[in-house]
Design a protein around this motif. Sequence first.
Motif, PDB file in Angstrom:
ATOM      1  N   ASN A 131      84.910 -11.970 -55.221  1.00 35.21           N
ATOM      2  CA  ASN A 131      84.922 -13.520 -54.203  1.00 35.21           C
ATOM      3  C   ASN A 131      85.566 -14.051 -53.006  1.00 35.21           C
ATOM      4  OD1 ASN A 131      84.467 -16.233 -53.973  1.00 35.21           O
ATOM      5  ND2 ASN A 131      85.723 -16.459 -55.915  1.00 35.21           N
ATOM      6  N   CYS A 132      85.496 -13.331 -51.767  1.00 34.24           N
ATOM      7  CA  CYS A 132      85.562 -13.915 -50.658  1.00 34.24           C
ATOM      8  C   CYS A 132      85.404 -14.693 -49.704  1.00 34.24           C
ATOM      9  CB  CYS A 132      86.505 -12.246 -50.378  1.00 34.24           C
ATOM     10  SG  CYS A 132      87.370 -12.237 -49.063  1.00 34.24           S
ATOM     11  N   SER A 133      86.045 -14.960 -49.085  1.00 37.30           N
ATOM     12  CA  SER A 133      85.536 -16.336 -47.928  1.00 37.30           C
ATOM     13  C   SER A 133      86.069 -16.268 -46.548  1.00 37.30           C
ATOM     14  CB  SER A 133      84.651 -16.888 -47.822  1.00 37.30           C
ATOM     15  OG  SER A 133      85.868 -17.742 -48.662  1.00 37.30           O
ATOM     16  N   PHE A 134      85.628 -15.743 -45.069  1.00 33.90           N
ATOM     17  CA  PHE A 134      86.539 -16.319 -43.904  1.00 33.90           C
ATOM     18  C   PHE A 134      86.176 -17.079 -42.884  1.00 33.90           C
ATOM     19  CE2 PHE A 134      82.957 -12.631 -43.322  1.00 33.90           C
ATOM     20  CZ  PHE A 134      82.544 -13.330 -41.651  1.00 33.90           C
ATOM     21  N   LEU A 142      90.259 -16.249 -46.412  1.00 35.81           N
ATOM     22  CA  LEU A 142      90.538 -14.665 -45.215  1.00 35.81           C
ATOM     23  C   LEU A 142      90.296 -15.545 -43.680  1.00 35.81           C
ATOM     24  CD1 LEU A 142      89.454 -11.435 -45.644  1.00 35.81           C
ATOM     25  CD2 LEU A 142      90.694 -12.870 -47.017  1.00 35.81           C
ATOM     26  N   VAL A 143      91.992 -15.547 -43.225  1.00 36.23           N
ATOM     27  CA  VAL A 143      92.043 -16.623 -41.810  1.00 36.23           C
ATOM     28  C   VAL A 143      92.425 -15.558 -40.865  1.00 36.23           C
ATOM     29  CG1 VAL A 143      92.564 -18.498 -40.500  1.00 36.23           C
ATOM     30  CG2 VAL A 143      91.511 -19.386 -42.551  1.00 36.23           C
ATOM     31  N   ALA A 144      91.833 -15.372 -39.207  1.00 40.21           N
ATOM     32  CA  ALA A 144      92.503 -14.865 -38.432  1.00 40.21           C
ATOM     33  C   ALA A 144      91.938 -14.237 -36.987  1.00 40.21           C
ATOM     34  CB  ALA A 144      92.836 -13.589 -38.639  1.00 40.21           C
ATOM     35  N   ALA A 202      95.253 -12.530 -41.622  1.00 41.70           N
ATOM     36  CA  ALA A 202      94.762 -12.047 -42.733  1.00 41.70           C
ATOM     37  C   ALA A 202      94.141 -10.284 -42.288  1.00 41.70           C
ATOM     38  CB  ALA A 202      92.988 -12.771 -43.304  1.00 41.70           C
ATOM     39  N   THR A 203      94.098 -10.226 -40.982  1.00 43.02           N
ATOM     40  CA  THR A 203      93.859  -9.126 -40.270  1.00 43.02           C
ATOM     41  C   THR A 203      94.855  -8.277 -40.088  1.00 43.02           C
ATOM     42  OG1 THR A 203      93.086 -10.050 -38.551  1.00 43.02           O
ATOM     43  CG2 THR A 203      91.844  -9.629 -40.037  1.00 43.02           C
ATOM     44  N   LYS A 222      86.405  -8.624 -36.571  1.00 42.77           N
ATOM     45  CA  LYS A 222      87.923  -7.717 -37.587  1.00 42.77           C
ATOM     46  C   LYS A 222      87.377  -8.822 -38.662  1.00 42.77           C
ATOM     47  CE  LYS A 222      90.997  -6.426 -34.421  1.00 42.77           C
ATOM     48  NZ  LYS A 222      93.023  -6.432 -34.139  1.00 42.77           N
ATOM     49  N   LEU A 223      87.064  -9.586 -39.190  1.00 45.39           N
ATOM     50  CA  LEU A 223      87.190 -10.726 -40.252  1.00 45.39           C
ATOM     51  C   LEU A 223      86.150 -10.092 -40.904  1.00 45.39           C
ATOM     52  CD1 LEU A 223      88.546 -14.179 -39.387  1.00 45.39           C
ATOM     53  CD2 LEU A 223      89.267 -12.410 -41.707  1.00 45.39           C
ATOM     54  N   ALA A 224      84.895  -9.729 -40.832  1.00 43.70           N
ATOM     55  CA  ALA A 224      83.853  -9.833 -40.925  1.00 43.70           C
ATOM     56  C   ALA A 224      83.990  -8.103 -40.961  1.00 43.70           C
ATOM     57  CB  ALA A 224      83.035  -9.781 -39.736  1.00 43.70           C
TER      58      ALA A 224
END
Lengths: 263, 365
Positions: B209-212, B190-192, B169-170, B197-199
């Motif tokens: 509406n998003c989670s990582f 999102l996965v990285a 994702a990043t 960086k994700l945060a």
Amino acid sequence: MIILLSNHLSLIQMKFESPTQTPVSLENPAVRKVVADILSQAITGELVGMCNFASLVETISDVEELMEAVEHAESERQHALGFAQIARQHGLQTTVNLEGVYWKTMRQKFLKYARQNDFIACLIIQEVMLESFAVSMYRDTGLAIGGDIGKLLLQTSEEEKEHLEHCTEILQQELYKSGEAFVQKFHALHVDCMTVLAEWSATTDARGHCGVCNGTCMKDNLEDIGLSTKKLRANAFRTYAEALDNIGLPSEQTTVWILNLPM
Amino acid sequence: MPPLAQPYDFAIIGHQEKWEDVFSIVRQLRDSSLAPIAEEDIKDLYPFFPPRSLFDISVSSTGSSQTIRGKYIETFIPPDLLIHHPRENFGKVYQAALWAGKHRIPISTLGGFTSIVLEGDLQLLPHDQEARFTTGNTLTAALIARGVEDACRLLNRDLAQSTLLVIGATGDIGTALIHYFRNRVAALQLVARNKKKLALFSERLNGCNCSFSTNPLDFTPEADIIISVASTSDLELTRLKKGVLIADAGYPKNLNGAGFSQKDVHLFYGGMGYVKGGYCSTPDYHPIFYKFPSPKIAHGCVLEAMVLAFEKRAEPYSSGRGNITVSRMQEMLAMAEKHGIVPAPFFNESGLWPNQLFNDRCDEK
């Protein structure tokens, strides 16, 4: 950013160009044998180069080129003397044998074109093919051996590089003038002569003992100084490929040429 | 190095993904009357070749009468060193770029892994020459996005009600796709690798509406659609939702050997385009370099250079990380379509999707 990049590149450069910090130990008999054989090949190769440049004189009409050929012959003689001297200093026994199968074949090939007064063919054999191998192999062995012998090999590699660069401009002009005919001529020379160098540098000797190494083939013992025949050879092919690129020969074709050499 | 006698419009800087592909190339180039080179010897020799052109490419536009000519520059990066050897690979990519510059090729694209090596930072390439470079990521991202939308239509899925998982994702393409889909799907996952960086990235997506997570398996049971654009080849996805749609658009292919049942998933290779006017190579190495279900299929990143050459826009269209906007993706796709470069039909390692007519998306028989 530019500074960062140049730092990055110099690091890469340093990695490949700095001689080994600790020179190989010449106290070790196995190492002594390999280093002596490397110097034997170097002296013989330089003497073949000297003879080739001397023969080249016969094919040249341009006075400046004539003087340059004589100068190159002298430079090869000096290289041979330098290698012989450093071998003596370290008590290393070297063999000089211009009749050794590979060197003799290369010399005969060169003479064939010299007798035809084919200056361009001679230039290609001596200054592109042989010098590519010399530049690359002196560099690799110099980095591996280290010490004063390594330094001499590296210095000679740099000087041979000048020979390689010297011919590039002349051959670029030939390519520009003759186009496809020049490419075909180069290819024919490649098949005729690079085949010999490919066999000489192969892991197994197709033509038997080279006649220069003392006893067993040094290629079997390169690991004693941290080198491998495959790496040495692949680097030589790379230098050759880069020389062909610099001349402007089509890489679509030259890649195929190299891949069709004896492997 | 003297310039080429004939001018070229574009270049593709590329690499091979698998040793098997390298072996095929060497076998093709070596005279069959000679003893074949052992595979181990090929592995020893291959990385020592300096980056260089291996063949010419010509491409025809269906929107104009233009035919453009390009060069394929092979970096000779060993396939097994693609991922974890950025320093060695950087040198190869740099030399390939120099080759393009010395031959005055106006626009070159960094195919596959070669742009990842630079992290999209084209400033690292030689810039004291006329040549320009692009990562090709804008067209790749646009083709992935269009592919997901078209696949949803084909499978009767409501994109707006779907949960989309983006792996990688990043990265440049991952970021572009998240911006594209943030208002088009119900939820984003999102996965990285880098949690920090994700945060930071998630914070910038406020109102969405998003989670990582750093682990894709945290999300696979809920994801209706998965886009994988990571730099890995050993991703194993389990606990997948039945009927999940997966676009594998990573370099190298992220999900090779993933081992899930084809019946339970709809997997396609994303980011691929189709050249209606066709493209050909001289010498003809097409079958060994491009093993796709149609000879007209190519990677989006490769096609971006062709599009820019057709448009006579020798510019670093895709550069850096996080600079691809939705409008640029739409502009690039529109330019591509003008010249008959469209999204490829859906395919994966097993071939074309069985429930798809080949001409559905390509308008060709």
